[in-house]
Scaffold this motif. Sequence first.
Motif, PDB file in Angstrom:
ATOM      1  N   GLN A   1      71.834  92.518  67.193  1.00 55.97           N
ATOM      2  CA  GLN A   1      70.323  92.608  67.389  1.00 55.97           C
ATOM      3  C   GLN A   1      70.308  91.776  68.773  1.00 55.97           C
ATOM      4  O   GLN A   1      70.674  90.539  68.799  1.00 55.97           O
ATOM      5  CB  GLN A   1      69.825  91.932  66.217  1.00 55.97           C
ATOM      6  CG  GLN A   1      67.977  91.835  66.414  1.00 55.97           C
ATOM      7  CD  GLN A   1      67.505  90.988  65.527  1.00 55.97           C
ATOM      8  OE1 GLN A   1      67.989  90.384  64.548  1.00 55.97           O
ATOM      9  NE2 GLN A   1      66.157  90.762  65.598  1.00 55.97           N
ATOM     10  N   ILE A   2      69.364  92.268  69.431  1.00 54.12           N
ATOM     11  CA  ILE A   2      68.936  91.628  70.392  1.00 54.12           C
ATOM     12  C   ILE A   2      67.309  91.065  70.185  1.00 54.12           C
ATOM     13  O   ILE A   2      66.579  91.997  69.649  1.00 54.12           O
ATOM     14  CB  ILE A   2      68.757  92.170  72.078  1.00 54.12           C
ATOM     15  CG1 ILE A   2      68.165  93.529  72.069  1.00 54.12           C
ATOM     16  CG2 ILE A   2      70.255  92.470  72.249  1.00 54.12           C
ATOM     17  CD1 ILE A   2      67.922  94.065  73.488  1.00 54.12           C
ATOM     18  N   GLY A   3      66.878  89.982  70.639  1.00 54.96           N
ATOM     19  CA  GLY A   3      65.564  89.481  70.421  1.00 54.96           C
ATOM     20  C   GLY A   3      65.698  88.703  68.939  1.00 54.96           C
ATOM     21  O   GLY A   3      64.832  89.197  68.181  1.00 54.96           O
ATOM     22  N   ALA A   4      66.820  87.862  68.414  1.00 55.80           N
ATOM     23  CA  ALA A   4      67.247  87.537  66.986  1.00 55.80           C
ATOM     24  C   ALA A   4      66.210  86.587  66.892  1.00 55.80           C
ATOM     25  O   ALA A   4      66.129  86.262  65.609  1.00 55.80           O
ATOM     26  CB  ALA A   4      68.484  87.482  67.284  1.00 55.80           C
ATOM     27  N   GLY A   5      65.719  85.655  67.818  1.00 57.52           N
ATOM     28  CA  GLY A   5      64.750  84.875  67.533  1.00 57.52           C
ATOM     29  C   GLY A   5      65.271  83.660  66.460  1.00 57.52           C
ATOM     30  O   GLY A   5      66.468  83.016  66.930  1.00 57.52           O
ATOM     31  N   LEU A   6      64.943  83.232  65.334  1.00 58.73           N
ATOM     32  CA  LEU A   6      65.342  82.255  64.651  1.00 58.73           C
ATOM     33  C   LEU A   6      66.530  82.832  63.729  1.00 58.73           C
ATOM     34  O   LEU A   6      66.726  82.093  62.766  1.00 58.73           O
ATOM     35  CB  LEU A   6      64.350  81.611  63.847  1.00 58.73           C
ATOM     36  CG  LEU A   6      63.428  80.546  64.598  1.00 58.73           C
ATOM     37  CD1 LEU A   6      62.246  80.142  63.604  1.00 58.73           C
ATOM     38  CD2 LEU A   6      64.332  79.362  65.133  1.00 58.73           C
ATOM     39  N   GLY A   7      66.618  84.008  63.696  1.00 56.25           N
ATOM     40  CA  GLY A   7      67.799  84.843  62.749  1.00 56.25           C
ATOM     41  C   GLY A   7      67.238  85.464  61.626  1.00 56.25           C
ATOM     42  O   GLY A   7      67.784  85.695  60.624  1.00 56.25           O
ATOM     43  N   GLY A   8      65.704  85.196  61.270  1.00 51.92           N
ATOM     44  CA  GLY A   8      65.342  85.834  60.126  1.00 51.92           C
ATOM     45  C   GLY A   8      65.758  87.183  59.773  1.00 51.92           C
ATOM     46  O   GLY A   8      66.147  87.387  58.746  1.00 51.92           O
ATOM     47  N   PRO A   9      65.421  88.017  60.587  1.00 53.83           N
ATOM     48  CA  PRO A   9      65.826  89.563  60.512  1.00 53.83           C
ATOM     49  C   PRO A   9      67.348  89.467  60.080  1.00 53.83           C
ATOM     50  O   PRO A   9      67.572  90.456  59.284  1.00 53.83           O
ATOM     51  CB  PRO A   9      65.267  90.287  61.644  1.00 53.83           C
ATOM     52  CG  PRO A   9      64.204  89.402  62.352  1.00 53.83           C
ATOM     53  CD  PRO A   9      64.551  88.005  62.068  1.00 53.83           C
ATOM     54  N   CYS A  10      68.071  88.651  60.794  1.00 54.62           N
ATOM     55  CA  CYS A  10      69.630  88.980  60.501  1.00 54.62           C
ATOM     56  C   CYS A  10      69.922  88.425  59.279  1.00 54.62           C
ATOM     57  O   CYS A  10      70.746  89.447  58.431  1.00 54.62           O
ATOM     58  CB  CYS A  10      70.226  87.958  61.632  1.00 54.62           C
ATOM     59  SG  CYS A  10      70.273  88.686  63.195  1.00 54.62           S
ATOM     60  N   ARG A  11      69.430  87.389  58.754  1.00 52.86           N
ATOM     61  CA  ARG A  11      69.661  86.839  57.315  1.00 52.86           C
ATOM     62  C   ARG A  11      69.154  87.906  56.398  1.00 52.86           C
ATOM     63  O   ARG A  11      69.663  87.930  55.233  1.00 52.86           O
ATOM     64  CB  ARG A  11      69.313  85.374  57.142  1.00 52.86           C
ATOM     65  CG  ARG A  11      69.972  84.398  58.011  1.00 52.86           C
ATOM     66  CD  ARG A  11      69.571  82.865  57.822  1.00 52.86           C
ATOM     67  NE  ARG A  11      68.354  82.708  58.451  1.00 52.86           N
ATOM     68  CZ  ARG A  11      67.913  82.606  59.638  1.00 52.86           C
ATOM     69  NH1 ARG A  11      69.070  82.238  60.377  1.00 52.86           N
ATOM     70  NH2 ARG A  11      66.783  82.239  59.943  1.00 52.86           N
ATOM     71  N   VAL A  12      68.190  88.405  56.383  1.00 49.66           N
ATOM     72  CA  VAL A  12      67.273  89.521  55.605  1.00 49.66           C
ATOM     73  C   VAL A  12      68.310  90.694  55.400  1.00 49.66           C
ATOM     74  O   VAL A  12      68.524  91.117  54.288  1.00 49.66           O
ATOM     75  CB  VAL A  12      65.988  89.898  56.058  1.00 49.66           C
ATOM     76  CG1 VAL A  12      65.478  91.299  55.267  1.00 49.66           C
ATOM     77  CG2 VAL A  12      64.936  88.698  55.908  1.00 49.66           C
TER      78      VAL A  12
ATOM     79  N   GLY B   1      68.356  78.586  64.678  1.00 51.02           N
ATOM     80  CA  GLY B   1      68.507  79.635  63.682  1.00 51.02           C
ATOM     81  C   GLY B   1      69.990  79.496  63.063  1.00 51.02           C
ATOM     82  O   GLY B   1      70.121  79.766  62.100  1.00 51.02           O
ATOM     83  N   GLN B   2      71.027  78.990  64.113  1.00 49.10           N
ATOM     84  CA  GLN B   2      72.217  78.493  63.519  1.00 49.10           C
ATOM     85  C   GLN B   2      72.083  77.739  62.288  1.00 49.10           C
ATOM     86  O   GLN B   2      73.026  77.900  61.573  1.00 49.10           O
ATOM     87  CB  GLN B   2      73.321  77.957  64.579  1.00 49.10           C
ATOM     88  CG  GLN B   2      73.575  79.022  65.851  1.00 49.10           C
ATOM     89  CD  GLN B   2      74.127  78.430  66.854  1.00 49.10           C
ATOM     90  OE1 GLN B   2      73.886  77.162  67.295  1.00 49.10           O
ATOM     91  NE2 GLN B   2      74.895  79.310  67.532  1.00 49.10           N
ATOM     92  N   LYS B   3      71.340  76.686  62.454  1.00 52.10           N
ATOM     93  CA  LYS B   3      71.269  75.819  61.327  1.00 52.10           C
ATOM     94  C   LYS B   3      70.732  76.342  59.863  1.00 52.10           C
ATOM     95  O   LYS B   3      71.180  76.144  59.197  1.00 52.10           O
ATOM     96  CB  LYS B   3      70.406  74.591  61.619  1.00 52.10           C
ATOM     97  CG  LYS B   3      70.957  73.639  62.819  1.00 52.10           C
ATOM     98  CD  LYS B   3      70.136  72.551  62.956  1.00 52.10           C
ATOM     99  CE  LYS B   3      70.786  71.543  64.287  1.00 52.10           C
ATOM    100  NZ  LYS B   3      69.923  70.607  64.603  1.00 52.10           N
ATOM    101  N   LEU B   4      69.967  77.162  60.099  1.00 49.53           N
ATOM    102  CA  LEU B   4      69.015  77.993  59.068  1.00 49.53           C
ATOM    103  C   LEU B   4      70.224  78.928  58.502  1.00 49.53           C
ATOM    104  O   LEU B   4      70.265  79.032  57.441  1.00 49.53           O
ATOM    105  CB  LEU B   4      67.943  78.749  59.497  1.00 49.53           C
ATOM    106  CG  LEU B   4      66.715  78.112  59.983  1.00 49.53           C
ATOM    107  CD1 LEU B   4      65.717  78.994  60.395  1.00 49.53           C
ATOM    108  CD2 LEU B   4      66.247  77.177  58.589  1.00 49.53           C
ATOM    109  N   SER B   5      71.070  79.660  59.186  1.00 49.83           N
ATOM    110  CA  SER B   5      72.134  80.317  58.690  1.00 49.83           C
ATOM    111  C   SER B   5      73.017  79.448  57.900  1.00 49.83           C
ATOM    112  O   SER B   5      73.653  80.115  56.874  1.00 49.83           O
ATOM    113  CB  SER B   5      72.848  81.357  59.889  1.00 49.83           C
ATOM    114  OG  SER B   5      72.018  82.073  60.510  1.00 49.83           O
TER     115      SER B   5
END
Length: 330
Positions: A107-118, A140-144
């Motif tokens: 994904q490009i435009g990952a932001g804080l990674g919310g969509p990735c984690r979902v 975002g890395q910390k949230l993951s």
Amino acid sequence: MSAKKADKKGTKMGLSLRLKAWWEGYDPDEIEKRIRQRQPDDYDEPAPKKKEAQKPASIENIDPWNEQTIDIAQYIWGKGFCGPGGPEYVVSLSKLLALSPEMSMLQIGAGLGGPCRVLVDRFGVWMTGYEESPMLVEKGQKLSKMAGLEKKAILEHYDPDDFEGFGRKFDRAMSKEALFTIQDKAGMIAKIEDKLKPGGLFLMTEYVIGSDAVLGKDRYKEWVVGEKGHPFPCLSSELVDMLKACRMQVRVSEDISMQYIDMINQAWSGADEVAAKLAKQDDGAAMIQTLMREAEFWNRRKKMLESGDIKLWRIVANKKSGGPGMMSDW
């Protein structure tokens, strides 16, 4: 507190009213000034002067995100998100991709990674998100890591203007409102296609202009100045042509602006409640100012979408060779 001070406090606009005025397109400072002019003798302080809009000298290499803007974004959009579209929207948007635990996705435009984690949580897919903002990547890395997904929802920083390409092959690709700030869109699409496996699918949601005439309008120029990064939006038909030039077959191309506007309105309808919570914090005054700036930013975007000058477009394309069986069902 003196009587004058008490009167002054009583006639000033409350925060809820200021947010509502700003969101409806009115200048709250101007409204407050008019309130003051009705009773000029009741004040022992001058009315605040309206700040003149100034175009920043340069935003190149400056990260527009900081601790406060990230916190405000999550208050408005939800934990791990910095723009419209929460978990349900991301899942719905991605259903046509037929994701599975055996697949990898960029994904490009990952932001804080919310969509990735979902997507990792819902479909088990292995995600690698690329983001321009170093601050968003760090947070975002910390949230993951907190979610135990640091190995499946990976976030990496990249500079789209100085980017050689992705280091591995992927089954799927997604761009979420990321291409409009990239001047060489065709080049980025070519890099994505190059690392997309045969039959792979590419989903994008993107800001596009309604027509070429939009570029000459004053409100478009004002929108450009107010954006966090310099936008280079193009026509939706131009995006389709870029995909076709890279041997991609476009399966879906549609305007989803109204759904996007609804998500913006829904998220910001609770801004006054957010402001009330912020007011209780030690840094409440500074946070509320950040909230107001973000409200102005998203109000500007919303009005461009409502006018049709800017649209939010969804495209799904596949790499032609060896397309997946699901395509026959579309």
